[in-house]
Design an enzyme around this catalytic site. Structure first.
Site, PDB file in Angstrom:
ATOM      1  NE  ARG A  15      -2.486  -1.881   3.138  1.00  0.00           N
ATOM      2  CZ  ARG A  15      -2.853  -1.947   4.409  1.00  0.00           C
ATOM      3  NH1 ARG A  15      -3.764  -1.113   4.868  1.00  0.00           N
ATOM      4  NH2 ARG A  15      -2.324  -2.834   5.224  1.00  0.00           N
ATOM      5  N   GLY A  77       3.554 -15.409   6.611  1.00  0.00           N
ATOM      6  CA  GLY A  77       2.841 -14.960   7.806  1.00  0.00           C
ATOM      7  C   GLY A  77       3.799 -14.584   8.928  1.00  0.00           C
TER       8      GLY A  77
HETATM    9  C1  UD1 Z   1      -0.529  -7.972  12.460  1.00  0.00           C
HETATM   10  C2  UD1 Z   1      -1.190  -8.883  13.489  1.00  0.00           C
HETATM   11  C3  UD1 Z   1      -2.433  -8.170  14.027  1.00  0.00           C
HETATM   12  C4  UD1 Z   1      -2.049  -6.839  14.608  1.00  0.00           C
HETATM   13  C5  UD1 Z   1      -1.287  -6.001  13.593  1.00  0.00           C
HETATM   14  C6  UD1 Z   1      -0.725  -4.759  14.277  1.00  0.00           C
HETATM   15  C7  UD1 Z   1      -0.734 -11.183  12.818  1.00  0.00           C
HETATM   16  C8  UD1 Z   1      -1.307 -12.390  12.194  1.00  0.00           C
HETATM   17  N1  UD1 Z   1      -1.547 -10.131  12.881  1.00  0.00           N
HETATM   18  O1  UD1 Z   1      -1.443  -7.836  11.386  1.00  0.00           O
HETATM   19  O2  UD1 Z   1      -3.046  -8.964  15.009  1.00  0.00           O
HETATM   20  O3  UD1 Z   1      -3.211  -6.149  15.038  1.00  0.00           O
HETATM   21  O4  UD1 Z   1      -0.183  -6.746  13.056  1.00  0.00           O
HETATM   22  O5  UD1 Z   1      -0.175  -3.871  13.365  1.00  0.00           O
HETATM   23  O6  UD1 Z   1       0.386 -11.200  13.258  1.00  0.00           O
HETATM   24  N2  UD1 Z   1       5.795  -9.785   8.106  1.00  0.00           N
HETATM   25  C9  UD1 Z   1       6.890 -10.568   7.821  1.00  0.00           C
HETATM   26  N3  UD1 Z   1       6.700 -11.757   7.215  1.00  0.00           N
HETATM   27  C10 UD1 Z   1       5.481 -12.233   6.897  1.00  0.00           C
HETATM   28  C11 UD1 Z   1       4.345 -11.418   7.208  1.00  0.00           C
HETATM   29  C12 UD1 Z   1       4.549 -10.205   7.823  1.00  0.00           C
HETATM   30  O7  UD1 Z   1       8.038 -10.192   8.091  1.00  0.00           O
HETATM   31  O8  UD1 Z   1       5.401 -13.334   6.351  1.00  0.00           O
HETATM   32  C13 UD1 Z   1       6.018  -8.485   8.758  1.00  0.00           C
HETATM   33  C14 UD1 Z   1       5.567  -7.313   7.914  1.00  0.00           C
HETATM   34  O9  UD1 Z   1       6.634  -6.836   7.116  1.00  0.00           O
HETATM   35  C15 UD1 Z   1       5.171  -6.301   8.971  1.00  0.00           C
HETATM   36  C16 UD1 Z   1       4.724  -7.149  10.140  1.00  0.00           C
HETATM   37  O10 UD1 Z   1       5.250  -8.421   9.931  1.00  0.00           O
HETATM   38  O11 UD1 Z   1       6.245  -5.490   9.387  1.00  0.00           O
HETATM   39  C17 UD1 Z   1       3.223  -7.222  10.300  1.00  0.00           C
HETATM   40  O12 UD1 Z   1       2.685  -7.824   9.139  1.00  0.00           O
HETATM   41  P1  UD1 Z   1       1.324  -7.312   8.519  1.00  0.00           P
HETATM   42  O13 UD1 Z   1       1.050  -8.103   7.308  1.00  0.00           O
HETATM   43  O14 UD1 Z   1       1.349  -5.832   8.384  1.00  0.00           O
HETATM   44  O15 UD1 Z   1       0.325  -7.772   9.657  1.00  0.00           O
HETATM   45  P2  UD1 Z   1      -1.080  -7.182   9.945  1.00  0.00           P
HETATM   46  O16 UD1 Z   1      -2.062  -7.730   8.988  1.00  0.00           O
HETATM   47  O17 UD1 Z   1      -1.008  -5.710  10.074  1.00  0.00           O
END
Ligand code: UD1
Ligand code: CA
Length: 453
Positions: A15, A77
């Protein structure tokens, strides 16, 4: 046994609509991920491990030195991401997990979370907050005793669960052993087919261990940045925080909304900052200075009691009791001494100007060494470039450069040399000599009358 931080930063950040990975976008001059690393270190973390994936090399280059990195080649994830670092986690460790896109997190809050986790002997503690519109966040589900039961993602939540206004900040404290063991048990049977870190909470509880939810801060600190609009919100909050810190330290800021000071800038007390000022890149400003309207100071040092008016100063040093501007431009590697005056429309580049010297108006001083007590008249040009190479001019102590003169480098004006106005100087001027390098004036008597006859 140690206190470790895992920072999740493997995601793309779609985004943001950027060719750069999200976590290296800056807030007040510092990459988001480095804000998170800084807060963790200040909170007492012994070791920081950052999980990288999307454009890992680009992120790595920008990461604060001394942090370990781990690769997550496929983003399956948040739980999967943490699992990538499991070889770095010992059973006895306390593991703080944060996201690289929450730049506003404060060290105090991390410390409080850590204490709450320890004091209550929890195996996992999540930092939460309550917000009016929780859309998009994971929801905190508590049991009838108000204890943490589980975290449910927006996309998996029931209608009733969605009504919960307490949200998961994405910041947690875990006991190493419980984290390692629960990560082995998470699956991706959910709406997003992802391995959720949030599922570890329920698993740890089901194993008979205590888990906790710490409602310990406000959304202004915990917000995740997912878009440019949120980036700008984070910038506003951080800017205000930085300005307040300087005000607490004794700096007057006339208009905090239009004053932009990046992180890691130092400003002495009794300095006054006028509207429209931008101070960046580790600049250091002394005490009792005046930084006038619309000045830009980047990676520069300004001594005490100095006044800067409506000027731009880049990669330079300015001494004490000195005055710069209005409308002066100090380009990289300019060094001004004490009691110097650089006035309106003067440009200085790669030049040293020693104590008590003045260039009050309309000059260009490039590639030069100007000694003490030198006067540079209006409109003087240091001619430093022959079309191919740059050359240096030396003007020694006490010299006087008359208005509208050109010093064609390489050239030296020795002590107390005196350049007559309008001269183009191509040869060195001996100590105490007058140099006149222009045609003598000729007056033709009665010329006008003869012309009009
Ligand atoms: C996540 C939480 C949610 C919380 C929110 C707060 C989970 C499943 N959900 O959701 O409960 O309210 O953060 O902001 O954890 N990332 C990785 N590898 C991956 C996926 C994500 O490194 O495979 C990193 C992303 O770069 C990011 C962070 O993890 O910095 C959070 O990931 P994002 O996809 O933004 O999670 P949310 O859907 O926001
Ligand atoms: Ca997020």
């Amino acid at each position: 046994m140690s206190f470790k931080a895992l920072i999740l930063a493997a995601g793309k950040g779609t985004r943001m609509k950027s060719k750069y990975p999200k976590v290296i976008h800056k807030v007040c001059g510092k990459e988001m991920v480095n804000h998170v690393i800084g807060a963790s270190k200040n909170a007492g973390v012994d070791e920081v491990i950052t999980i990288l994936g999307h454009e890992a090399e680009i992120v790595k280059e920008k990461l604060e030195k001394g942090t370990l990195t781990v690769m997550q080649t496929e983003q399956l994830g948040t739980g999967h991401a943490v699992k990538m670092a499991k070889d770095y986690i010992d059973d006895e460790d306390t593991v703080l997990v944060l996201c690289g896109d929450t730049p506003l997190i404060k060290e105090e809050t991390i410390k409080k979370l850590f204490d709450y986790h320890k004091d209550n002997k929890y195996h996992a503690t999540v930092l939460t907050t309550i917000i009016e519109n929780p859309t998009g966040y994971g929801r905190i589900i508590r049991d009838e005793n108000d204890d943490l039961l589980k975290i449910v993602e927006q996309k998996d939540a029931t209608y009733k669960e969605k009504e919960t206004k307490e949200i998961n900040s994405g910041i947690y404290c875990f006991n190493g052993k419980s984290l390692r063991e629960s990560l082995e048990l998470i699956d991706n049977n959910n709406a997003q087919n992802e391995y959720y870190l949030t599922d570890t909470i329920k698993i740890i509880r089901e194993e008979g261990n205590k888990v906790g939810a710490f409602n310990g801060s406000k959304i202004e600190e915990l917000m995740g940045v997912n878009s440019r609009v949120e980036l700008s919100k984070a910038e506003q909050i951080m800017k205000q925080r930085i300005n307040e810190l300087h005000m607490v330290n004794g700096v007057t800021i006339i208009d905090t909304t239009s004053t932009y000071i990046e992180c890691d800038v130092e400003i002495g007390n009794d300095t006054i900052i006028y509207p429209g000022v931008m101070i960046s890149k580790n600049s250091k400003i002394g005490s009792n200075c005046t930084i006038g309207m619309n000045s830009k100071i980047s990676n520069s040092k300004i001594g005490d009691n100095t006044t800067i008016e409506n000027s731009t100063i880049i990669d330079s040093e300015v001494g004490e009791n000195t005055s710069v501007g209005p409308y002066a431009y100090l380009r990289p590697n300019s060094k001004l001494g004490n009691n110097v005056k650089i006035g309106d429309f003067v440009e200085v580049k790669n030049a040293t100007i020693e104590d008590n010297s003045k260039a009050s108006h309309l000059s260009y001083i490039g590639d030069a060494h100007v000694g003490k007590d030198v006067n540079i008249g209006c409109g003087v040009v240091f001619v430093n470039y022959d079309g191919k190479n740059k050359h240096k001019s030396i003007v020694k102590d006490g010299a006087f450069i008359g208005s509208n003169s050109n010093l064609v480098a390489p050239v030296t004006i020795n002590e107390k040399g005196y350049i007559a106005t309008g001269s183009t100087i191509t040869k060195d001027v001996p100590q105490g000599a007058l140099a006149v390098a222009r045609k003598r004036q000729e007056n033709k008597d009665g010329w006008v009358e003869r012309k009009n006859r």
